[in-house]
Write a protein that holds these residues in place. Sequence first.
Motif, mmCIF file in Angstrom:
data_model
loop_
_atom_site.group_PDB
_atom_site.id
_atom_site.type_symbol
_atom_site.label_atom_id
_atom_site.label_comp_id
_atom_site.label_asym_id
_atom_site.label_seq_id
_atom_site.Cartn_x
_atom_site.Cartn_y
_atom_site.Cartn_z
ATOM 1 N N LYS A 7 0.843 -1.205 0.000
ATOM 2 C CA LYS A 7 0.000 0.000 0.000
ATOM 3 C C LYS A 7 0.876 1.252 0.000
ATOM 4 C CE LYS A 7 -3.582 -2.015 2.921
ATOM 5 N NZ LYS A 7 -4.322 -1.803 4.146
ATOM 6 N N ALA A 8 1.924 1.238 0.821
ATOM 7 C CA ALA A 8 2.821 2.393 0.929
ATOM 8 C C ALA A 8 3.554 2.629 -0.393
ATOM 9 C CB ALA A 8 3.818 2.168 2.055
ATOM 10 N N ARG A 9 3.946 1.549 -1.054
ATOM 11 C CA ARG A 9 4.645 1.666 -2.332
ATOM 12 C C ARG A 9 3.747 2.319 -3.372
ATOM 13 N NH1 ARG A 9 6.859 -3.860 -4.351
ATOM 14 N NH2 ARG A 9 7.842 -3.722 -2.312
ATOM 15 N N GLU A 10 2.477 1.952 -3.364
ATOM 16 C CA GLU A 10 1.532 2.518 -4.326
ATOM 17 C C GLU A 10 1.304 4.008 -4.056
ATOM 18 O OE1 GLU A 10 -0.070 1.883 -7.769
ATOM 19 O OE2 GLU A 10 0.630 0.167 -6.630
ATOM 20 N N VAL A 11 1.235 4.372 -2.783
ATOM 21 C CA VAL A 11 1.061 5.790 -2.417
ATOM 22 C C VAL A 11 2.286 6.589 -2.848
ATOM 23 C CG1 VAL A 11 0.893 7.376 -0.449
ATOM 24 C CG2 VAL A 11 -0.526 5.332 -0.530
ATOM 25 N N LYS A 12 3.457 6.006 -2.659
ATOM 26 C CA LYS A 12 4.708 6.657 -3.052
ATOM 27 C C LYS A 12 4.737 6.902 -4.563
ATOM 28 C CE LYS A 12 9.695 5.942 -2.585
ATOM 29 N NZ LYS A 12 10.740 5.014 -2.172
ATOM 30 N N ARG A 13 4.280 5.908 -5.329
ATOM 31 C CA ARG A 13 4.216 6.058 -6.787
ATOM 32 C C ARG A 13 3.254 7.168 -7.183
ATOM 33 N NH1 ARG A 13 3.928 -0.211 -7.937
ATOM 34 N NH2 ARG A 13 6.141 -0.659 -8.092
ATOM 35 N N GLN A 14 2.098 7.236 -6.501
ATOM 36 C CA GLN A 14 1.114 8.279 -6.822
ATOM 37 C C GLN A 14 1.703 9.665 -6.596
ATOM 38 O OE1 GLN A 14 -2.191 7.211 -4.363
ATOM 39 N NE2 GLN A 14 -3.030 5.764 -5.858
ATOM 40 N N LYS A 15 2.464 9.820 -5.520
ATOM 41 C CA LYS A 15 3.094 11.113 -5.236
ATOM 42 C C LYS A 15 4.121 11.474 -6.302
ATOM 43 C CE LYS A 15 2.486 10.969 -0.228
ATOM 44 N NZ LYS A 15 3.164 10.818 1.064
ATOM 45 N N LEU A 16 4.920 10.491 -6.737
ATOM 46 C CA LEU A 16 5.926 10.735 -7.774
ATOM 47 C C LEU A 16 5.276 11.114 -9.102
ATOM 48 C CD1 LEU A 16 8.867 8.188 -7.543
ATOM 49 C CD2 LEU A 16 8.993 10.650 -7.651
ATOM 50 N N VAL A 17 4.192 10.435 -9.447
ATOM 51 C CA VAL A 17 3.491 10.739 -10.698
ATOM 52 C C VAL A 17 2.969 12.175 -10.657
ATOM 53 C CG1 VAL A 17 1.416 10.221 -12.046
ATOM 54 C CG2 VAL A 17 2.897 8.375 -11.280
ATOM 55 N N ALA A 18 2.390 12.564 -9.527
ATOM 56 C CA ALA A 18 1.864 13.927 -9.386
ATOM 57 C C ALA A 18 2.986 14.959 -9.442
ATOM 58 C CB ALA A 18 1.094 14.053 -8.075
ATOM 59 N N LYS A 19 4.113 14.636 -8.843
ATOM 60 C CA LYS A 19 5.248 15.566 -8.785
ATOM 61 C C LYS A 19 5.821 15.840 -10.182
ATOM 62 C CE LYS A 19 9.889 15.970 -6.783
ATOM 63 N NZ LYS A 19 10.895 15.301 -5.949
ATOM 64 N N TYR A 20 5.930 14.800 -10.999
ATOM 65 C CA TYR A 20 6.571 14.928 -12.307
ATOM 66 C C TYR A 20 5.588 15.091 -13.463
ATOM 67 C CZ TYR A 20 11.130 13.699 -10.374
ATOM 68 O OH TYR A 20 12.303 13.704 -9.673
ATOM 69 N N ALA A 21 4.307 15.207 -13.197
ATOM 70 C CA ALA A 21 3.308 15.271 -14.269
ATOM 71 C C ALA A 21 3.545 16.447 -15.217
ATOM 72 C CB ALA A 21 1.908 15.349 -13.676
ATOM 73 N N ALA A 22 3.755 17.621 -14.675
ATOM 74 C CA ALA A 22 3.955 18.806 -15.510
ATOM 75 C C ALA A 22 5.251 18.695 -16.313
ATOM 76 C CB ALA A 22 3.976 20.060 -14.646
ATOM 77 N N LYS A 23 6.296 18.209 -15.664
ATOM 78 C CA LYS A 23 7.592 18.078 -16.332
ATOM 79 C C LYS A 23 7.509 17.054 -17.470
ATOM 80 C CE LYS A 23 12.483 17.713 -15.261
ATOM 81 N NZ LYS A 23 13.480 17.596 -14.210
ATOM 82 N N ARG A 24 6.825 15.932 -17.223
ATOM 83 C CA ARG A 24 6.658 14.907 -18.254
ATOM 84 C C ARG A 24 5.903 15.467 -19.462
ATOM 85 N NH1 ARG A 24 7.503 9.648 -17.402
ATOM 86 N NH2 ARG A 24 5.968 9.096 -18.964
ATOM 87 N N LYS A 25 4.853 16.239 -19.170
ATOM 88 C CA LYS A 25 4.044 16.804 -20.246
ATOM 89 C C LYS A 25 4.878 17.762 -21.104
ATOM 90 C CE LYS A 25 -0.319 19.091 -21.139
ATOM 91 N NZ LYS A 25 -1.478 19.775 -20.605
ATOM 92 N N ALA A 26 5.669 18.605 -20.429
ATOM 93 C CA ALA A 26 6.505 19.572 -21.151
ATOM 94 C C ALA A 26 7.556 18.862 -22.010
ATOM 95 C CB ALA A 26 7.184 20.506 -20.164
ATOM 96 N N LEU A 27 8.175 17.836 -21.471
ATOM 97 C CA LEU A 27 9.197 17.098 -22.221
ATOM 98 C C LEU A 27 8.594 16.361 -23.410
ATOM 99 C CD1 LEU A 27 11.389 15.658 -19.333
ATOM 100 C CD2 LEU A 27 11.998 17.478 -20.932
ATOM 101 N N LYS A 28 7.387 15.819 -23.240
ATOM 102 C CA LYS A 28 6.732 15.126 -24.346
ATOM 103 C C LYS A 28 6.387 16.097 -25.468
ATOM 104 C CE LYS A 28 4.666 10.911 -22.654
ATOM 105 N NZ LYS A 28 3.419 10.163 -22.531
#
Length: 89
Positions: A7-28
Motif C-alpha cells: 500500500k505504501a509503495r503505491e502511495v509513493k508512486r502516486q506522489k511521484l506521478v503527481a510531482k513529475y506530471a507537468a515536467k513529463r508533459k513539457a518534455l513530451k
Amino acid sequence: MAKESMKAREVKRQKLVAKYAAKRKALKEAGDYEALQKLPKNASPVRLHNRCKLTGRPKGYMRQFGISRVTFRKMANQGLIPGVKKASW
C-alpha cells in the motif's frame, strides 16, 4: 488485506506521478525523449495500479466505487452503499 508495504509503495508512486506530471508533459511536447528517459521509472502513470481503498486488494477493483468486488459485496449486503440492493427476480 494487502501488506502495508505494498500500500505504501503505491502511495509513493502516486506522489511521484503527481510531482513529475507537468515536467513529463513539457518534455513530451518538446519531443525530448532522452530527458524523459532520465526521469524516475515510478514517475510514469503507467506504473500505477488501482487498489481497494479499504483492504488494498489489487484485483477485482470497481472503479465507480473505489473498492474491490469482495468489499463491495460485503458492504452492499450490509446496506452500507446507498442505492445498491441485492437483485432478485
